[in-house]
Structure formats: C-alpha cells, structure tokens
Design a protein around this motif. Structure first.
Motif, PDB file in Angstrom:
ATOM      1  N   GLN A  43      35.369 -51.824 -21.179  1.00 48.70           N
ATOM      2  CA  GLN A  43      35.349 -53.259 -21.443  1.00 48.70           C
ATOM      3  C   GLN A  43      34.894 -53.448 -22.876  1.00 48.70           C
ATOM      4  OE1 GLN A  43      32.968 -55.238 -18.551  1.00 48.70           O
ATOM      5  NE2 GLN A  43      34.618 -55.293 -17.075  1.00 48.70           N
ATOM      6  N   ARG A  99      25.542 -27.179  -6.914  1.00 48.70           N
ATOM      7  CA  ARG A  99      26.321 -26.761  -5.751  1.00 48.70           C
ATOM      8  C   ARG A  99      27.247 -25.605  -6.106  1.00 48.70           C
ATOM      9  NH1 ARG A  99      27.861 -32.386  -2.819  1.00 48.70           N
ATOM     10  NH2 ARG A  99      28.355 -31.093  -1.019  1.00 48.70           N
ATOM     11  N   VAL A 140      28.255 -17.073  -2.246  1.00 45.82           N
ATOM     12  CA  VAL A 140      28.989 -16.638  -1.059  1.00 45.82           C
ATOM     13  C   VAL A 140      30.493 -16.556  -1.272  1.00 45.82           C
ATOM     14  CG1 VAL A 140      27.331 -17.294   0.691  1.00 45.82           C
ATOM     15  CG2 VAL A 140      28.897 -18.997  -0.189  1.00 45.82           C
ATOM     16  N   ARG A 141      30.995 -17.118  -2.307  1.00 45.59           N
ATOM     17  CA  ARG A 141      32.440 -17.050  -2.491  1.00 45.59           C
ATOM     18  C   ARG A 141      32.802 -17.218  -3.953  1.00 45.59           C
ATOM     19  NH1 ARG A 141      35.549 -21.806  -0.122  1.00 45.59           N
ATOM     20  NH2 ARG A 141      34.068 -22.160   1.546  1.00 45.59           N
ATOM     21  N   ARG A 176      36.870 -30.381  -3.997  1.00 43.96           N
ATOM     22  CA  ARG A 176      35.992 -30.788  -2.899  1.00 43.96           C
ATOM     23  C   ARG A 176      34.653 -31.309  -3.401  1.00 43.96           C
ATOM     24  NH1 ARG A 176      36.288 -25.891   1.213  1.00 43.96           N
ATOM     25  NH2 ARG A 176      38.543 -25.758   1.371  1.00 43.96           N
ATOM     26  N   LEU A 177      34.253 -30.845  -4.540  1.00 46.46           N
ATOM     27  CA  LEU A 177      32.989 -31.335  -5.115  1.00 46.46           C
ATOM     28  C   LEU A 177      33.207 -32.635  -5.875  1.00 46.46           C
ATOM     29  CD1 LEU A 177      31.411 -28.045  -6.490  1.00 46.46           C
ATOM     30  CD2 LEU A 177      30.593 -29.431  -4.599  1.00 46.46           C
ATOM     31  N   MET A 197      12.057 -44.858  -4.410  1.00 47.60           N
ATOM     32  CA  MET A 197      13.340 -45.281  -4.945  1.00 47.60           C
ATOM     33  C   MET A 197      13.403 -46.803  -4.927  1.00 47.60           C
ATOM     34  SD  MET A 197      17.107 -43.924  -3.874  1.00 47.60           S
ATOM     35  CE  MET A 197      17.207 -44.648  -2.258  1.00 47.60           C
ATOM     36  N   ARG A 226      18.192 -35.846 -21.467  1.00 50.72           N
ATOM     37  CA  ARG A 226      17.160 -35.749 -20.434  1.00 50.72           C
ATOM     38  C   ARG A 226      17.497 -34.752 -19.333  1.00 50.72           C
ATOM     39  NH1 ARG A 226      15.785 -40.816 -17.796  1.00 50.72           N
ATOM     40  NH2 ARG A 226      17.901 -41.508 -18.238  1.00 50.72           N
ATOM     41  N   ALA A 286      25.148 -22.570  -5.928  1.00 51.86           N
ATOM     42  CA  ALA A 286      24.865 -22.169  -4.547  1.00 51.86           C
ATOM     43  C   ALA A 286      26.103 -21.531  -3.925  1.00 51.86           C
ATOM     44  CB  ALA A 286      24.408 -23.377  -3.739  1.00 51.86           C
ATOM     45  N   ALA A 287      27.238 -22.155  -4.127  1.00 51.25           N
ATOM     46  CA  ALA A 287      28.465 -21.675  -3.488  1.00 51.25           C
ATOM     47  C   ALA A 287      28.901 -20.333  -4.067  1.00 51.25           C
ATOM     48  CB  ALA A 287      29.571 -22.714  -3.667  1.00 51.25           C
ATOM     49  N   ASP A 341      38.071 -25.762  -4.620  1.00 46.11           N
ATOM     50  CA  ASP A 341      36.644 -25.984  -4.351  1.00 46.11           C
ATOM     51  C   ASP A 341      36.072 -27.052  -5.269  1.00 46.11           C
ATOM     52  OD1 ASP A 341      36.420 -23.991  -2.343  1.00 46.11           O
ATOM     53  OD2 ASP A 341      36.467 -22.472  -3.919  1.00 46.11           O
TER      54      ASP A 341
END
Lengths: 422, 490
Positions: free
Chosen positions: A415, A361, A368-369, A378-379, A42, A301, A364-365, A375
C-alpha cells in the motif's frame, strides 16, 4: 466539555503513537483480590481499526496541552487543534468501564508536557496509582515517561506500570535539535539508562526471591522484590520527518537495543496531521518504508543480522520492492545456494522465505529424514522465494537473477501512500 | 472386519475419549476399525459403547506429553473426524516409533493445524466477547455477552474470563453453550439466541467515540484489519458498523490535511517557568569561581561534548567524583557499560575491584577524587552487547582538556594513573606501564604521578595468577599512602 468530547480530542491526540502492545508482562489475575483484570503474558488485540492497527489498550493523552513545539507533533504548542484535559478520575473510570466490557487489555497513558516535566509525570503516575491501589486493577498499564522527570517519579512509575516508554522520536541528535527544540537527546538516553538499571535490578532481585523459596527448610523469607516495569521499556522513532536514512535509523535502533535492552523500537511513518507546521515541508514517506524497517528490525532481533549489513545501497535506504532479507540475499549471491539438509542454523536463517519457526522445524525434521521440496511446502514456506537460494535432493537452482526471483514472487500487496500526494 | 463404535458424551468428552482410546489400544483395535461419535449423533449407533468392553483399562499407553496437550486442543475442533484422527495418531505412536520424531508427518501436521485453529478461536473469543451490563435487581449489574465461536471452546475458555473478571457477575451466551459466573462458581448451560443478550447502551457510545478517533485516516490498511479481525466477527462487534464510514471518509480527510495551508498559531500556551536551556556550547562560557560550581558546570559541558565521535553514542558523560579538597586524584581510562548507564565512575566490575583494593588499603573512597581520562564510553555493538573499545590517541587528546580542568579545580597533591591511556594523558607521552608501574613520574602539571595498571587488566588476566597480580597492584597503590594519610586538606 463532557467526557465524550474530551475522549474524542484526547484519543485523536494519541493516535500517532505506534505502540499498542500489551504483551510480555508477568502473569496475574484477579483471584484473591478485590479488583479486576488479568494478564497472561500474551496480549490480546480487542479490535482493529481500518488503519490495520490493533486496539489493545485504551490509548489516550491525559492532556493535549503541551508547551513543547515539536514540529512533527499535532499537539505542539503552536498547533491550533482543540485542547482538552482529563481528570485523573475520568481516565480511571474510562479504563475500568472499557475493561469490564472486555474492550481493552488496559491503559496506555501519555501526556502533553504541562507546567513542568515533573508535574506532568506526577499526574500520569497518579492515574496508575489510583488504578492499582484504589481499584486493585490488575490489567496492563503502559505509561509514557517524560524525559528528565525526577528519578523518584520514574521509580514510582515502574512500580505501577507493566511497561514504560520514552519516545526518542528522531534517530539523530541533530534531527531532534532541529525538529524538537525542547527535547533533549541526552536527557532521553539518560532516562532510558535509568529505566534499564531499575529493570535489571528488579529482575536480579526477583531471581533472589526464587532462590529463597526453593531452599529446603526455608529460612525466614525475604520481602518480595519490588516489581519494576516487568514488560520492560520501548520507544518510538518517527520515519521520514527528517532526512535520516534507514541506515541511520537502524544504527540508532541497534544502539538502543544494545544499550538499554529495549523490548521494542516502534517505527512510525511520519503521518500528515491536521494543522501542520509550515516549516515541515514534507511529503509523508510511503507506509511500505515503515514496514521494511520493521522487517529489518526483526532481522536484527531474531535472525542474527548486524545493523550495518542490512542496508546495502549507496543511498542508505532499504529497497521498497523486496523485503530486506531477500534484498540481502540478492546482494550476497555468492553465499547461495545453501544445502537445506546440511547448512547450519545461522545460514538457514538467512534464506529468504525461511522464518525462524520453519528453520527450527527443518532442523528437527532433518534428524529423521532428508528434506525435499514437498516438505518445505508442508511447512508453508513460500517456495518461489526460498527455492532459488536452496539446494535440495530434488532441486538445483539455476543462477539467481533478480528478474527470475521477482517473477517467482507474487506482486507484493504494497500500500503505497505516496500516490495520494504525487 | 467389524467396526467398533464409540459414543462419547458430548462434543468435548476428554475423559471418555481417553478411557476409550486406552481400551482400544489395549485390545489392539486398529484405527480403521474404530468409529467415533459425539453425544449429539449417538442415537445413530445401536452398538454398545466402549464401556461394555471387557478390555483392561490398566494397559498403559505412553505418549509424549506434547501429544496430550495437542489432543486437548484438537478435541475442541468442530471437525467430526477429530476423534478418529486423534486415535489414529495414538495408534501410530504405538506402532511407528519414528513418528514422534517426524514433524512433517501428514497426520501430525493436520492435528497441529486443527489445534492452531482452536487456539486462534480461543484467542479471538477472549478478544471479541463484549459484555454489556444488565441491571437485574442486584446492586452490581450482570454483564452479558453474545459470541459465536467456531469451535467447541466455551468450557475451555470460561476459566480465563473467571480469572479476569472474578468480582463481576457475567454470562457468555453462544449458539451451542452458555456459561455463567456468579462470583463463586461457573455454570454451563445449553445454547442461547442472540436476542437473549442485551443490545447496545450509553457506555458503548463512549467506546465508539474512542474507536472513531483512534483511527488515523492517512494510513488506511483494510487488508491488514480483515486479516486479524475477519468479517465473520463483525456483526457482533459494535464498532464494526463504523468501518465503512471511516473508510469512505479517509481519503478525502487525508487529502484535506495535506492540501491545507499551514496555519498561524492563534494562541500560545503559556510557557511556565522552564529552566534556562543548557547551552550546547557551555564549554566556552567562563567557569564560576567556586570550584564546586565549576565542576558542576564542567560536568554539564562534558555531557554535551561532541569534540570526538564517541559522545553521541554514549548515554552520558561520566565525570569525576569526589571532594574538591581531595589530596589524591585517581585517573582511569574511560567509563564502561555500567558507568555509562549510571553516570558515575568506577561502578562496574573494575570499580568493584578498585573498591576492594581501597578497603584492603584502609582508604576511604569519599576522600579521593576519582575520574577517567576519557569522559564517554566507547564501545562496539556485538548483538545486544556493548564491548569496550580502547579510545584512540586522538580521542584521548580531544578529551584531555576536561581532565586538565578537573585537575585545575581540585588541585590534588598527587595523581594515580591507572593504565596506559591515563598515563599518557597525564605524562604527555606514551609510557610503558608494565615497566614504569609502582614508580612516581612527573606529570604535565609538575605533579607527581604514580603509574600502575588498570583494574580491568587484572580482571582480564590469567585467573591462576590473579591473586599475585592483585597483591602487586596493592603494593603499587600503597605508595600513595602518605597522600591519603592526611586525607583532605580541609
């Protein structure tokens, strides 16, 4: 002229090149060597200029004498800007000194074309050679290659540099022929193709290296594959210097990515330059157009968009008021809303406001829910932008209309440079 | 409910935290009953440290590897509640199996946010530490920097500077910690004062010159700059002093550039011997008499050819290759991806198969003239891949005169047409290749043309029948053996 004076002229001459990245190369450090420098994949931006751009590399020209007459370029042969030329050693010492001070990640060296493409390229390569071989410099080196320089020179450049680039400058052959008469579009493409072949070969050979190492009861080890520009190649296109629209620009980018596996295409809004040519009757484009092109490039991309579907309007231009993903969604209302808890990845990636990370995410989430609008908050997904296009257990969007979406969005901090020239 | 107090040795005591946390878990101490302190406030507590516990450290707690990585970052955060948060997460991982699958849990998100803040601080330290050389009597100067990190990151970041500046002596001073590298070992010490670090020098003036001149006044974007280089870093960055001046002058400078009338060039830089630029209509020029030179001129002209739209999208034309004395000319369809990149015919997968066939036939490729009916690669982009597209009849027709010119120069005794496009170009009308394969037809130039399939058809064909198809193809090609037997006309 003293070094201070040369640096002023040759940094000035280099500031129109958009690229300053120092990422994507192999990992190296100076343990076990004699010199200094490291790269960890990086890149690091060591400073920022008031133009918002990162300063990561010492970006200079070896010389701004140039025998080409590219109308958009401050260094063209017919420009009256003051000229200067660094010696190889001066560039080497500047690089090492700034590096020791931790001001830079390395060097980005370009040059005006003097004497001949080969002569110029040889000088540029020589700087890199001295840095690498005589000073064992392990920082980042990006060299601008001169189209039509001899293949052996390109091969040597790739040995020393982390990244190589050749600027295509204009998206069409006719644009190039008009504004940059000495530049030759086929030669630029040929050079890019040559670089790609070298880069592919080096990568292929490096794979072979690993295979040998991992074999039990190692056989005599092959010589390590020669490295070649491990950070790949990039290019720059100037936006707004000719009449090419965004559709043409993106088509060219897609072609460059597909044909030559470029790591990046940089878009550089044509900028007013001192001592402009009379035959450049142009207002500079608003900087936001450049920004929209970067966003569109990103969609190609990382979001699975084809270049031909991004620009919807008849004039071939991206909308300036909303980002390209939102513009696409507004133009394809029939595809929305999508169910956040059910839609496949490809579709979620097309929801305005949902970035690639957020989508991962969510996926993934979801296992489970059942996701609700909290939610999403929160992301850190911008709800005003995303909700009109999403179906959630606690949210049913009304009919999407432009005004409603626009109202939900904060006024974009745009701008617009054009005000200056109105 | 009694509170267990744990005193860690210092702000970033990782081993201490792990040992204590392991014991607390083993003892079943819930997070609400544990309170954590770092060395600095340890005196406030008079209770025994966790080491005095009789609990077994053997009790292993298993956690996902990613959790350990996360905690290694979180512990560097300056928030005093970080160790309590880490322990709570550890506890919950033992008692709530669902937690590890829930990326939206509030505790997890908070820890991630802290780790991210630490990551950013680590990165900004790597970016904004500025060394200045101090001559302390040794031959090489000592490089000293002053930096003010937000979190407890000095120890964690020191190895980075060590790897980068291995052969330089350096020291980084910060308010809470300092670190020094003497070329062989890292030494950590107490904090320092800003005045302990050297002030600017002549070398830095060069850096300021660079900063001043790399800035483009026509693109002022201060918000962007502040986002990436927050003000809190400015006082230790020498170039930051230039920001207000550069900003203030940006608009007038740009205005002057835009208003300025175009100037007349005062002088020209001597144009040194440049080759005569290649004419974009080289096709219309008369060809040289020498066939070798004529082919070179044709090659150049095809590269510029835009008689159909595929030329502009290709990299370069792929012209024929082989001796002008060749008795046999092989004509394929069009270049593919590899051929387009390398500028040579038959170097991709189909080319490899062709080479293998030549080897099996005992033919020498350097005695053949190999070319294509269409000179540019036609493709369709699919993501980052270029998928071959068959040229249309019109495109093949537009390209035909180049092929005819090649035939005229090489004057082969016979031709092999690989596939439908090549056959049509050579015969002048469509021919069903599968019916005509293996036979000789008469071409437009009254030359014999052997028709067969293109090798890429074999590659695309049914794998189960590939060997058989290959044998048939060899049999087709072998019909031209007598033209190869005599090799060149030399």
């Amino acid at each position: 002229m003293n070094i201070q004076g040369k640096l002023a002229i040759l940094a000035d001459a280099a500031k129109y090149d958009a690229s300053c990245a120092s990422s994507g190369t192999e990992r190296r450090d100076s343990l076990g060597g004699r010199g200094l420098g490291s790269t960890e994949g990086m890149g690091i931006c060591h400073s920022y200029a008031p133009d918002g751009r990162c300063i990561s590399l010492l970006k200079i020209l070896l010389t701004n004498f140039c025998q080409y007459d590219c109308l958009y370029c401050v260094n063209r042969v017919t420009s009256n800007v003051p000229r200067a030329r660094f010696s190889v050693d001066e560039v080497v010492q500047l690089t090492l000194d700034f590096y020791r001070r931790n001001c830079i990640e390395g060097l980005f060296l370009s040059s005006g074309i003097i004497q001949s493409p080969d002569y110029t390229m040889e000088q540029v390569v020589e700087v890199a050679r001295v840095l690498r071989e005589e000073h064992d410099f392990r920082g980042y080196i990006h060299l601008k290659t001169i189209p039509d320089a001899a293949p052996e020179l390109l091969a040597r450049a790739g040995r020393y540099a982390d990244r190589l680039s050749i600027n295509i400058e204009l998206p069409t052959e006719t644009g190039l022929a008009t504004l940059a008469p000495e530049k030759d579009a086929p030669a630029i493409k040929r050079s890019m193709a040559r670089l790609r072949v070298h880069i592919d070969d080096a990568k292929e050979a490096a794979k072979g290296d690993e295979a040998v190492v991992s074999m039990p009861k190692s056989r005599p080890k092959r010589a390590k594959a020669e490295r070649f520009a491990p950070a790949g190649q990039s290019t720059q296109m100037i936006v707004g210097a000719d009449a090419a629209d965004d559709r043409a620009i993106l088509a060219t980018s897609a072609q460059l990515y597909g044909s030559y596996r470029l790591r990046r295409v940089y878009y550089s809004a044509f900028s007013p330059i001192p001592d402009a040519a009379s035959s450049l009757p142009l207002k500079p484009p608003p900087l936001v157009r450049e920004h929209r092109l970067y966003q569109a490039d990103w969609l190609m991309r990382f979001y699975g968009f084809g270049h031909e579907e991004i620009v919807a309007s008849d004039d071939g231009l991206l909308r300036l008021d909303v980002d390209p993903k939102l513009a696409w969604a507004l133009a394809h209302r029939e595809r929305f809303p999508v169910d956040l808890n059910r839609a496949p990845r490809e579709l979620l990636l097309r929801v305005p406001g949902l970035g690639a990370k957020a989508v991962e995410r969510v996926l993934a989430a979801r296992r489970v829910r059942r996701l609700r609008s909290d939610d999403l908050k929160r992301l850190s997904v911008p709800l005003g932008k995303a909700l009109p296009f999403l179906l959630l257990p606690d949210h049913k969007p009304r009919v999407i209309d432009d005004a409603q979406v626009a109202a939900a969005l904060k006024p974009a901090p745009v701008q617009v440079q054009a005000a200056l020239f109105a | 409910m009694s509170t267990v107090r744990i005193a860690l040795e210092g702000e970033i005591d990782w081993d201490g935290f792990r040992a204590a946390a392991r014991r607390l878990i083993a003892q079943g101490v819930p997070p609400e009953e544990a309170s954590w302190s770092t060395g600095t406030e340890a005196d406030l507590f008079d209770t025994p440290s966790v080491d005095a516990w009789a609990g077994s450290a053997e009790a292993t707690t298993t956690v996902p590897a990613a959790f350990v990585d996360l905690c290694e970052r979180v512990r560097l955060h300056r928030d005093p509640s970080r160790f309590a948060l880490m322990y709570r997460l550890l506890w919950r991982l033992q008692h709530e199996p669902a937690l590890r699958h829930d990326p939206l849990d509030a505790d997890r998100l908070r820890a991630q946010a802290m780790a991210k803040a630490v990551g950013r601080d680590l990165h900004k330290m790597r970016a904004f530490v500025r060394f200045r050389p101090v001559h302390d009597g040794l031959p090489e100067p000592l490089h000293v920097a002053w930096f003010e990190p937000e979190h407890h990151i000095v120890e964690a970041n020191a190895p980075f500077f060590m790897r980068r500046f291995t052969h330089m002596r350096w020291a980084i001073l910060t308010p809470r910690r300092s670190v020094r590298w003497d070329g062989s070992s890292l030494t950590f010490g107490p904090g320092a004062a800003r005045s302990d670090a050297p002030s600017s020098d002549a070398g830095e003036a060069l850096w300021l010159t660079y900063y001043r001149h790399i800035f483009n006044p026509a693109r002022l974007k201060l918000d962007q700059m502040r986002k990436e280089m927050p003000r809190r870093y400015w006082r230790n960055l020498p170039e930051a002093e230039l920001i207000s001046e550069l900003t203030a002058h940006a608009l007038p400078r740009t205005g002057r550039m835009v208003d300025a009338p175009a100037t007349v060039p005062k002088r020209r830089i001597a144009l040194l011997a440049m080759e005569e630029p290649v004419s974009r209509s080289a096709a219309s020029k008369p060809l040289p008499n020498d066939p070798q030179k004529a082919l070179a001129a044709l090659r150049m002209a095809t590269d510029r050819c835009r008689e159909c739209p595929i030329g502009e999208h290709a990299t370069q034309s792929v012209f024929g290759e082989g001796p002008v004395t060749a008795r046999l000319m092989v004509v394929g369809e069009q270049p593919g991806d590899k051929e387009d990149l390398q500028g040579r015919p038959f170097v991709g997968p189909a080319g490899h198969l062709f080479d293998k066939a030549l080897e099996d036939l005992g033919w020498d490729r350097t005695q053949l003239y190999v070319t294509n009916a269409v000179k540019h690669f036609k493709y369709e982009l699919r993501g980052q891949r270029r998928i071959h597209k068959t040229p249309t009849q019109r495109e093949a027709e537009a390209c035909l005169h180049w092929l005819e010119s090649e035939i005229e120069q090489v004057k082969p005794q016979a031709l092999i047409a690989l596939g439908a496009t090549a056959t049509r170009s050579l015969i002048g009308h469509a021919v069903p290749v599968l019916k005509a394969r293996g036979t000789w037809l008469t071409g437009q130039h009254s030359l014999p043309v052997l028709v067969t399939v293109h090798p890429s058809a074999l590659l695309r064909g049914d794998p189960a029948q590939r060997d058989e198809a290959y044998r048939e193809w060899l049999a087709d090609l072998s019909q031209a053996a007598r033209y190869m037997a005599g090799a060149g006309r030399g």
